[in-house]
Design a protein around this motif. Structure first.
Motif, PDB file in Angstrom:
ATOM      1  N   ILE A 117       6.684  -1.078   8.771  1.00  0.00           N
ATOM      2  CA  ILE A 117       5.235  -1.298   8.669  1.00  0.00           C
ATOM      3  C   ILE A 117       4.520   0.018   8.958  1.00  0.00           C
ATOM      4  O   ILE A 117       5.067   0.902   9.614  1.00  0.00           O
ATOM      5  CB  ILE A 117       4.707  -2.364   9.661  1.00  0.00           C
ATOM      6  CG1 ILE A 117       5.080  -1.997  11.100  1.00  0.00           C
ATOM      7  CG2 ILE A 117       5.186  -3.738   9.301  1.00  0.00           C
ATOM      8  CD1 ILE A 117       4.338  -2.814  12.134  1.00  0.00           C
ATOM      9  N   THR A 118       3.313   0.120   8.435  1.00  0.00           N
ATOM     10  CA  THR A 118       2.486   1.277   8.750  1.00  0.00           C
ATOM     11  C   THR A 118       1.757   0.986  10.057  1.00  0.00           C
ATOM     12  O   THR A 118       1.235  -0.104  10.242  1.00  0.00           O
ATOM     13  CB  THR A 118       1.486   1.539   7.616  1.00  0.00           C
ATOM     14  OG1 THR A 118       2.212   1.670   6.401  1.00  0.00           O
ATOM     15  CG2 THR A 118       0.669   2.798   7.873  1.00  0.00           C
ATOM     16  N   ILE A 119       1.771   1.961  10.965  1.00  0.00           N
ATOM     17  CA  ILE A 119       1.101   1.781  12.247  1.00  0.00           C
ATOM     18  C   ILE A 119      -0.157   2.653  12.313  1.00  0.00           C
ATOM     19  O   ILE A 119      -1.193   2.238  12.824  1.00  0.00           O
ATOM     20  CB  ILE A 119       2.071   2.108  13.405  1.00  0.00           C
ATOM     21  CG1 ILE A 119       3.234   1.104  13.405  1.00  0.00           C
ATOM     22  CG2 ILE A 119       1.347   2.080  14.756  1.00  0.00           C
ATOM     23  CD1 ILE A 119       4.365   1.437  14.358  1.00  0.00           C
ATOM     24  N   MET A 140       5.072   7.786   3.290  1.00  0.00           N
ATOM     25  CA  MET A 140       4.008   8.046   4.273  1.00  0.00           C
ATOM     26  C   MET A 140       4.298   7.415   5.640  1.00  0.00           C
ATOM     27  O   MET A 140       3.665   7.760   6.620  1.00  0.00           O
ATOM     28  CB  MET A 140       2.664   7.509   3.764  1.00  0.00           C
ATOM     29  CG  MET A 140       2.169   8.178   2.507  1.00  0.00           C
ATOM     30  SD  MET A 140       1.640   9.873   2.813  1.00  0.00           S
ATOM     31  CE  MET A 140       0.079   9.595   3.623  1.00  0.00           C
ATOM     32  N   ASP A 141       5.220   6.456   5.680  1.00  0.00           N
ATOM     33  CA  ASP A 141       5.584   5.846   6.967  1.00  0.00           C
ATOM     34  C   ASP A 141       6.625   6.725   7.640  1.00  0.00           C
ATOM     35  O   ASP A 141       7.763   6.319   7.847  1.00  0.00           O
ATOM     36  CB  ASP A 141       6.163   4.432   6.765  1.00  0.00           C
ATOM     37  CG  ASP A 141       5.098   3.426   6.351  1.00  0.00           C
ATOM     38  OD1 ASP A 141       3.901   3.733   6.495  1.00  0.00           O
ATOM     39  OD2 ASP A 141       5.473   2.335   5.898  1.00  0.00           O
ATOM     40  N   TYR A 142       6.243   7.970   7.966  1.00  0.00           N
ATOM     41  CA  TYR A 142       7.286   8.888   8.430  1.00  0.00           C
ATOM     42  C   TYR A 142       7.568   8.837   9.926  1.00  0.00           C
ATOM     43  O   TYR A 142       8.506   9.444  10.401  1.00  0.00           O
ATOM     44  CB  TYR A 142       7.011  10.328   7.975  1.00  0.00           C
ATOM     45  CG  TYR A 142       5.607  10.817   8.119  1.00  0.00           C
ATOM     46  CD1 TYR A 142       5.073  11.105   9.356  1.00  0.00           C
ATOM     47  CD2 TYR A 142       4.810  11.010   6.982  1.00  0.00           C
ATOM     48  CE1 TYR A 142       3.779  11.562   9.470  1.00  0.00           C
ATOM     49  CE2 TYR A 142       3.512  11.465   7.096  1.00  0.00           C
ATOM     50  CZ  TYR A 142       3.000  11.742   8.340  1.00  0.00           C
ATOM     51  OH  TYR A 142       1.719  12.172   8.450  1.00  0.00           O
ATOM     52  N   ILE A 159      -6.090   7.917   1.539  1.00  0.00           N
ATOM     53  CA  ILE A 159      -5.878   7.529   2.935  1.00  0.00           C
ATOM     54  C   ILE A 159      -5.110   6.220   2.941  1.00  0.00           C
ATOM     55  O   ILE A 159      -5.627   5.190   2.490  1.00  0.00           O
ATOM     56  CB  ILE A 159      -7.223   7.352   3.667  1.00  0.00           C
ATOM     57  CG1 ILE A 159      -8.114   8.575   3.432  1.00  0.00           C
ATOM     58  CG2 ILE A 159      -6.999   7.122   5.161  1.00  0.00           C
ATOM     59  CD1 ILE A 159      -9.578   8.289   3.630  1.00  0.00           C
ATOM     60  N   ASP A 160      -3.856   6.262   3.417  1.00  0.00           N
ATOM     61  CA  ASP A 160      -3.044   5.044   3.514  1.00  0.00           C
ATOM     62  C   ASP A 160      -3.341   4.410   4.872  1.00  0.00           C
ATOM     63  O   ASP A 160      -3.347   5.096   5.892  1.00  0.00           O
ATOM     64  CB  ASP A 160      -1.554   5.393   3.394  1.00  0.00           C
ATOM     65  CG  ASP A 160      -0.669   4.147   3.404  1.00  0.00           C
ATOM     66  OD1 ASP A 160      -1.151   3.066   2.994  1.00  0.00           O
ATOM     67  OD2 ASP A 160       0.513   4.251   3.820  1.00  0.00           O
ATOM     68  N   THR A 161      -3.605   3.111   4.880  1.00  0.00           N
ATOM     69  CA  THR A 161      -3.983   2.445   6.134  1.00  0.00           C
ATOM     70  C   THR A 161      -2.982   1.345   6.477  1.00  0.00           C
ATOM     71  O   THR A 161      -2.296   0.842   5.595  1.00  0.00           O
ATOM     72  CB  THR A 161      -5.387   1.801   6.018  1.00  0.00           C
ATOM     73  OG1 THR A 161      -5.332   0.747   5.042  1.00  0.00           O
ATOM     74  CG2 THR A 161      -6.433   2.822   5.604  1.00  0.00           C
ATOM     75  N   PRO A 162      -2.901   0.952   7.754  1.00  0.00           N
ATOM     76  CA  PRO A 162      -2.023  -0.171   8.098  1.00  0.00           C
ATOM     77  C   PRO A 162      -2.705  -1.497   7.762  1.00  0.00           C
ATOM     78  O   PRO A 162      -3.922  -1.599   7.824  1.00  0.00           O
ATOM     79  CB  PRO A 162      -1.844  -0.033   9.605  1.00  0.00           C
ATOM     80  CG  PRO A 162      -2.864   0.935  10.080  1.00  0.00           C
ATOM     81  CD  PRO A 162      -3.577   1.519   8.915  1.00  0.00           C
ATOM     82  N   LYS A 199       0.826  -1.225   0.000  1.00  0.00           N
ATOM     83  CA  LYS A 199       0.000   0.000   0.000  1.00  0.00           C
ATOM     84  C   LYS A 199       0.854   1.267   0.000  1.00  0.00           C
ATOM     85  O   LYS A 199       0.696   2.137  -0.846  1.00  0.00           O
ATOM     86  CB  LYS A 199      -0.923   0.028   1.245  1.00  0.00           C
ATOM     87  CG  LYS A 199      -1.908  -1.114   1.302  1.00  0.00           C
ATOM     88  CD  LYS A 199      -2.654  -1.155   2.627  1.00  0.00           C
ATOM     89  CE  LYS A 199      -1.808  -1.593   3.807  1.00  0.00           C
ATOM     90  NZ  LYS A 199      -1.280  -2.949   3.761  1.00  0.00           N
ATOM     91  N   THR A 200       1.767   1.356   0.979  1.00  0.00           N
ATOM     92  CA  THR A 200       2.535   2.587   1.140  1.00  0.00           C
ATOM     93  C   THR A 200       3.480   2.795  -0.047  1.00  0.00           C
ATOM     94  O   THR A 200       3.703   3.911  -0.483  1.00  0.00           O
ATOM     95  CB  THR A 200       3.291   2.545   2.480  1.00  0.00           C
ATOM     96  OG1 THR A 200       2.339   2.247   3.508  1.00  0.00           O
ATOM     97  CG2 THR A 200       3.942   3.868   2.800  1.00  0.00           C
ATOM     98  N   THR A 201       4.004   1.699  -0.589  1.00  0.00           N
ATOM     99  CA  THR A 201       4.879   1.806  -1.766  1.00  0.00           C
ATOM    100  C   THR A 201       4.096   2.290  -2.984  1.00  0.00           C
ATOM    101  O   THR A 201       4.590   3.095  -3.774  1.00  0.00           O
ATOM    102  CB  THR A 201       5.533   0.434  -2.048  1.00  0.00           C
ATOM    103  OG1 THR A 201       6.207   0.005  -0.867  1.00  0.00           O
ATOM    104  CG2 THR A 201       6.516   0.507  -3.190  1.00  0.00           C
TER     105      THR A 201
HETATM  106 MG   LIG Z   1       1.998   0.705   4.690  1.00  0.00          MG
END
Ligand SMILES: [Mg+2]
Ligand SMILES: Nc1nc2c(ncn2[C@@H]2O[C@H](COP(=O)(O)OP(=O)(O)OP(=O)(O)O)[C@@H](O)[C@H]2O)c(=O)[nH]1
Length: 612
Positions: free
Chosen positions: A56-58, A45-47, A75-78, A20-22
């Protein structure tokens, strides 16, 4: 009712690591929100520091890009199941979603959970089979499984009408057919404009639902959410409607919309857009902010309940107060309750003991992340072994159960089956691809999964992948015996651990600490195969003598210690043990530090078992 054609609101949802984030990186880069020479890196976005460290996205986050004059709020989600509360929190801001499915893994437990959420919120999905650049991808099969998932979850026929695109988020292209070669992601942008409905606008004065909070030392609390009705401008009078129905009046001091990674201050914003506003005063996620003339609250956000709990208590180890800045009951309590304002799926409760608090979360990782954040802020405290949360429904004791999915090699079936049957797991599906790659699914109580992850990695020698998703509550199936079969090595004296003492300990098992580590009586310094714990003096020096003994040679060959991470520590401890967490150290300890006291307790426990 009207629509706003110059905006689209899209959530990106998927199982953990499906890209997702990529993909958002590629969307941002190709929409030219960065200067050409700007170095922006990966997983932009994983800043947060913890997100970058763990990859990982939290937390769910917003960004926006403009394509052909239309603003697309993204909206990027974990994807990790433990952060499912984040998806539930933000999904109502969107009208559509990109459901990413990895071209090798196919739909996984969390793919199902998030698609179910999307349907529940009426989102229009676009399926993106992702990572098609991978050599071993099995696109046709993955598409087939994805279609099955839609058939299983759809509640109306129109939910089965979804476009499918093929992508490599990493390489930055999206194509209509798997074999095609693409050069950019414009097909995805076009499909979003075409297939995701523009936001619907209600008639009437301003109201928005608060889906997220941020804080700025100058601007104060920032409320983030979608405007459902009317418009909002700086200096507008507003009311905030809390969970208890209380109305608080205030004045908007700033209105911001998203573009790329920035929030831009604007004079006003209108319904359909996702905005951040300041000047709201005290506000919580789920509150409605509205024009005072028509203060009508929107339905509050529904968040799934926590499934595991653990005790956080004031540090009582002999080293208490040495390493942390915040160590008092008042500081710990205040910090935990403050977390509730933004961490929606968390629960905090006082206990009979004024120094202990019961903290409830969606899983071990959810709680471990909170512990890690607090420790970096300077807190020190102790935590107990996580336990599944039970509840009584109509007189029946109920416990959480989960779907466990394992992908591994056939040679590990035996050992895993044995481990899982002890944990009350039932096999529900098993497939072998003909080359001894096996896929197994289990129905397992949450209590059986606590401590399972590290045992699983050891058993499969790191060659297995496991995933879990919460199913629901079922009647309690009885206690399971302690799942950690080995005992520990416990320091019998306080002092500084030395090579000679540690060498003696290594004759019994594996050690967790290195020479020079300060220890206290009752601190856990290693693990060993016997069930009973072994007390050992790791501070013991060799008696001085001029004769070289075989031991001198052995001491030089001290094995490097096994260093447990925070999650591994939480996973490792038993009910009579604690993890001591400080900004500088993670120590394991027995609850009762004194050996005589522990033995007395053990005898009492044995007597109790004989009686019952
Ligand atoms: Mg992510
Ligand atoms: N080969 C290949 N790898 C990819 C692609 N997209 C992402 N990855 C890799 O997959 C891993 C996970 O990527 P992320 O973008 O962090 O995945 P995510 O879905 O955001 O993960 P969570 O937010 O933690 O659920 C990273 O190692 C990426 O480099 C792709 O298109 N092809």
């Amino acid at each position: 009712m009207t629509y706003r054609n110059d905006i689209r609101n899209v959530a990106i949802i998927a199982h953990v690591d499906h890209g997702k984030t990529t993909l958002v990186d590629s969307l941002l880069k190709q929409s030219k929100v960065f200067r050409d020479n700007q170095a922006v890196g990966e997983q932009i976005m994983d800043y947060n520091a913890l997100e970058r460290e763990r990859g990982i996205t939290i937390m769910a986050k917003n960004t926006a890009i403009v394509y052909r004059g239309v603003k697309i709020n993204i909206i990027d989600t974990p994807g990790h199941a433990d952060f499912g509360g984040e998806v539930e929190r933000v999904i109502s801001m969107a009208d559509g979603c990109l459901l990413l499915v990895d071209s090798i893994d196919g739909p996984m437990p969390q793919t199902k959970s998030v698609l179910r959420q999307a349907f529940k919120n009426g989102l229009k999905p676009i399926v993106v089979i992702n990572k098609i650049d991978r050599a071993d991808s099995r696109i046709a099969e993955v598409l087939h499984f994805t279609q099955d998932l839609f058939l299983e979850l759809a509640t109306s026929a129109d939910q089965l009408d979804f476009p499918v695109l093929y992508a490599s988020g990493r390489d930055g292209f999206v194509v209509r057919e798997p074999g095609m070669v693409g050069k950019d992601v414009s097909l995805l942008f076009d499909t979003i404009l075409e297939r995701i409905p523009p936001p619907r606008i209600e008639d009437g004065p301003f109201r928005m639902l608060v889906s997220n909070l941020d804080y700025d030392s100058h601007k104060g609390t920032i409320a983030i959410g979608r405007i459902w009705r009317g418009k909002v401008a700086t200096h507008d009078q507003i009311v905030c409607m809390g969970a208890d129905g209380a109305l608080t009046r205030s004045e908007v001091s700033g209105v911001f919309t998203y573009l790329g990674l920035k929030r831009l201050e604007v004079a006003e914003a209108e319904a359909g857009d996702i905005v951040a506003i300041t000047g709201t005063g005290k506000v919580s996620i789920g509150d409605t902010i509205a024009n005072p003339d028509q203060p009508e609250a929107l339905p509050r956000i529904e968040i799934g309940e926590p499934t595991v709990e653990m005790t956080f208590r004031v540090n009582t180890s002999p080293f208490a107060g040495r390493e942390g800045r915040f160590s008092t009951t008042r500081q710990l309590r205040e910090r935990l309750y403050r977390e509730l304002e933004t961490n929606l799926s968390l629960g905090v409760q006082d206990t009979d003991s004024p120094d202990s608090f019961l903290v409830k979360g969606r899983g071990e990782l959810h709680l471990a992340i909170l512990i890690e954040i607090m420790r970096r802020e300077g807190y020190e405290f102790e935590v107990s072994k996580p336990e599944a949360i039970t509840k009584v429904v109509n007189g029946t004791l109920m416990e959480p159960v989960e779907n466990l999915v394992i992908d591994t090699r056939a040679e590990f079936i035996g050992i895993l089956s044995e481990m899982l049957s002890k944990r009350q797991a039932e096999l529900t599906d098993m497939r072998n691809d003909g080359q001894d790659n096996v896929h197994m699914e289990y129905h397992v109580p949450t209590k059986g999964l606590i401590g399972f992850r590290s045992a699983f990695l050891t058993a499969t020698r790191g060659g297995g992948v496991m995933n879990t998703a919460f199913i629901g509550y079922e009647p309690w199936r009885g206690d399971i015996a302690s799942t950690r079969i080995s005992g520990v090595l416990v320091a019998s004296e306080a002092g500084e651990a030395v090579a000679y003492g540690l060498n003696n300990a290594q004759a019994r098992g594996l050690t967790f600490i290195e020479p020079g580590t300060q220890v206290y009586e009752g601190m856990i310094v290693g693990t060993q195969a016997r069930v009973q714990d072994i007390s050992i003096n790791v501070c013991k020096e060799k008696k001085q003598s001029n004769v070289r003994t075989p031991l001198d040679v052995a001491v030089k060959r001290l094995v490097p210690p096994v260093k447990l991470s925070l999650e591994q520590s939480i996973d490792f401890i038993n009910r009579d043990e604690l993890v001591e967490v400080t900004p500088e150290s993670i120590r394991l300890r027995k609850k009762l530090l004194n050996q005589t006291q522990r033995l007395r307790e053990l005898h009492r426990e044995e007597k109790r078992q004989v009686v019952s």
